[in-house]
Design an enzyme around this catalytic site. Structure first.
Site, mmCIF file in Angstrom:
data_model
loop_
_atom_site.group_PDB
_atom_site.id
_atom_site.type_symbol
_atom_site.label_atom_id
_atom_site.label_comp_id
_atom_site.label_asym_id
_atom_site.label_seq_id
_atom_site.Cartn_x
_atom_site.Cartn_y
_atom_site.Cartn_z
ATOM 1 N N LYS A 1 0.865 -1.170 0.000
ATOM 2 C CA LYS A 1 0.000 0.000 0.000
ATOM 3 C C LYS A 1 0.907 1.227 0.000
ATOM 4 O O LYS A 1 2.013 1.195 0.538
ATOM 5 C CB LYS A 1 -0.900 -0.026 1.242
ATOM 6 C CG LYS A 1 -1.961 1.060 1.235
ATOM 7 C CD LYS A 1 -3.055 0.764 2.257
ATOM 8 C CE LYS A 1 -4.020 1.951 2.367
ATOM 9 N NZ LYS A 1 -4.740 2.213 1.106
ATOM 10 N N CYS B 1 -2.872 9.031 -7.441
ATOM 11 C CA CYS B 1 -3.994 8.786 -6.539
ATOM 12 C C CYS B 1 -5.003 9.920 -6.661
ATOM 13 O O CYS B 1 -4.664 11.077 -6.435
ATOM 14 C CB CYS B 1 -3.531 8.673 -5.085
ATOM 15 S SG CYS B 1 -4.924 8.403 -3.963
#
Lengths: 290, 317
Positions: free
Chosen positions: B60, B145
């Site tokens: 992550k 993102c």
């Protein structure tokens, strides 16, 4: 490395909550189980699937459920993600789940045909309820449920009865028709309804307050709608009674991958799926419900 | 990739792939943020290690400082997909190096660490110490993102990605994988700029920007208002972008976007991707990567020309 830095970060982020409460590990991946039961319980459905080779879940643990057919498979665009359900009952190798038909996922699950349909199961997931003795010496267990949230209390009550732990069960529903679900709970329960059609006319938390006033020697376990859980948390804090709350949040995965099901705790956001769903009342942030 | 033809089942297919110098056992990776190996070990135990689905594990995304992530709610199911607005919660660099890295290093797959900064300096503060760790095989630069403020900027403009790579490339010789956003008109231009500036591989796509409205109020449902769409709903878009990027750059490409079957994986490889990543399907089935790998193996046994062409760098179709 100093102990202070990363530990402080952990507490702020709440990503590394200490393991609290018991857990049975799940097999890696999902498994296809035959649906053998789907019966009406008042307005709810009790759906059972055979999982004879799966691990025996602990009360409070949950599974991710998805129908093997008509579930995000091209013909049906929704439901797409599996849905999380606390295990409600064990009957041999069968796992029973209590379903309230409120959306595309629960609607599909409520229509599962025993003997025909299959269910994908992932689980058991999360951590279960702690034994009363782990929270408080002696005393009795007070189980407080609301609506569809009674599901994990059904299996927990059976376990407590079997272990000979004195317990009292208080359940709240909107109206008489939902009270049929109380029949799933072994032994006696006391009921409250919003409209007074059965039992106490009012909130189940009013019954809880009465019980807390009656004796200071108990451990509370609760599952239900967020407002009810918050009222339970506050009452237990007021009476200094240890309390475990089985939380619910929409989740995509159930095993800590998506970070979607977080809840505000005193240590920051925590994932309900891996650091819950059973959470101790004093761990919740005062404003978790806002 | 060498296909060993055999008459009888099960097919023996050599699925090994060289990804920018990493020798991978097969082409299936995880998309960053869709499989938390540490939480999976807590939930499933050692069976995760024994049946590990991915040939390399992508962490992550980490940022220099700890982040709690976006306000709730964070999820919304869509037709054949979902919108998330998670917002990169993570322990920060120190927490990652101290706590997560030692455990991730025990996985039976090379480790790719995904990093994101909000400035060149922040990226540099991550790349140098992370790349210096022997447990780390490669880094993925998350410049895409959609759920953090200004997170996309560096991956959305040719000049920005060129400048960022100019800062980061001298910091390490380890492979730098640039993760592209689909939220630009021409992702292939960003890919070309990354290639020119010294990137070792391209991964695409991150999520498509999406919006969900509360049916009661008509106001944005997600706590951070906007989110990123993933799942089969975006597969055709991701496949087109993968195809275009693969036709214009020579770097190895990791294709992803709604892959849920071996056929989906094969499609991305036919479009030119050397590897593929499984993302949202991991949520539906934690062991989805295992199933997709085996489905792909069956398909490759019959369609070996796909992989030969991909390996030769040829454009397909």
């Amino acid at each position: 490395m100093s102990a202070g830095g990363p530990q402080t970060a952990e507490i702020e982020i709440g990503l590394a909550a200490p393991e609290q409460g018991p857990r049975v590990l799940a097999p890696f991946g999902r498994r296809c189980c035959s649906v053998t039961v789907n019966e009406a319980v008042g307005p709810y459905r009790l759906v059972g699937a055979e999982d004879p080779d799966g691990p025996v879940p602990l009360p409070g643990q949950f599974f991710m459920l998805a129908a093997a057919q008509d579930w995000g498979d091209g013909a049906t665009q929704r439901p797409y993600l599996a849905r999380a359900f606390s295990v409600c009952r064990l009957r041999g190798g069968r796992r029973d789940f209590l379903i309230d038909d409120i959306g595309p996922g629960t609607s599909r699950l409520a229509r599962l045909e025993p003997g025909e349909d299959d269910l994908w199961l992932v689980g058991p997931l999360g951590i279960g309820f702690s034994a009363p003795a782990a929270l408080h010496e002696g005393g009795r267990a007070l189980l407080v449920g609301g609506g569809i949230g009674i599901a994990p209390l059904v299996i927990w009550k059976e376990a407590l009865q079997k272990a000979g732990v004195p317990n009292v069960t208080l359940l709240g529903f909107r109206s008489k028709s939902q009270c049929a679900a109380a029949s799933l709970v072994v032994d006696g329960v006391e009921l409250a309804t919003d409209d007074g059609s059965t039992g106490h006319h009012g909130l189940v938390t009013e019954l809880l307050e009465r019980e807390l006033e009656r004796s200071g020697d108990q451990v509370v376990y609760s599952c239900g709608p967020p407002r009810m859980l918050e009222a339970v948390r506050r009452l237990c804090a007021q009476f200094s009674a240890p309390v475990e709350l089985a939380m619910e949040e929409a989740m995509a995965c159930g095993f800590g991958a998506c970070y979607g099901c977080v809840i505000r705790t005193r240590d920051g956001y925590r994932r309900i799926c891996v650091d819950g769903p059973v959470v101790r009342g004093y761990d919740l942030d005062e404003g978790w419900i806002e | 990739v060498i296909i060993r033809e055999r008459e009888s089942a099960p097919p023996r297919v050599d699925m090994t792939v060289d990804l920018a110098g990493l020798e991978l056992k097969h082409p299936i990776l995880n998309a960053s943020g869709t499989f938390d190996a540490i939480a999976a070990l807590r939930t499933f135990g050692q069976s995760v290690r024994e049946q590990f689905p991915f040939s390399a594990f992508v962490s992550k995304t980490i940022t220099p400082d700890p982040r709690g992530g976006n306000p709730t709610p964070r999820l919304w199911e869509t037709p054949a997909g979902m919108i998330n607005s998670i917002g990169l919660p993570n322990k920060g660099l120190a927490g990652f190096l101290g706590h997560d890295l030692p455990e991730l290093a025990t996985l039976p797959a090379p480790l790719v660490v995904s990093v994101a900064g909000f400035s060149h300096d922040q990226f540099a503060r991550l790349v140098e110490p992370v790349a210096a760790r022997p447990e780390v095989a490669a880094l993925e630069l998350n410049v895409s993102c959609p759920n953090v403020k200004s997170g996309c900027v560096m991956g959305s403009e040719v000049g920005e990605i060129t400048a960022l790579m100019g800062v980061l490339r001298p910091l390490t010789t380890k492979p730098l994988i640039v993760k592209l956003t689909p939220n630009v008109a021409e992702p292939e231009l960003i890919a070309q700029a990354a290639e020119t500036a010294g990137a070792d591989a391209i991964s695409l796509v991150n999520t498509l920007r999406g919006l969900a409205l509360d049916p009661e109020t008509g106001k944005p449902w997600l706590g951070a208002e906007r989110g990123g769409l993933s799942g089969p709903a975006i597969r055709a878009v991701a496949l087109e972008m993968t195809h275009k990027v693969c036709s214009l750059v020579r770097l190895p490409v990791i294709g992803m976007g709604g892959i849920g079957s071996g056929q989906d994986a094969l499609d991305f490889m036919a479009a030119g991707a050397k590897c593929v990543a499984v993302g949202t399907e991991n949520f539906r089935d934690p062991a989805a990567g295992v199933r997709i790998r085996e489905e792909l193996r069956q398909l490759l046994a019959r369609r070996s020309h796909y992989l030969r062409q991909v390996n030769a760098g040829a454009e397909i179709g």
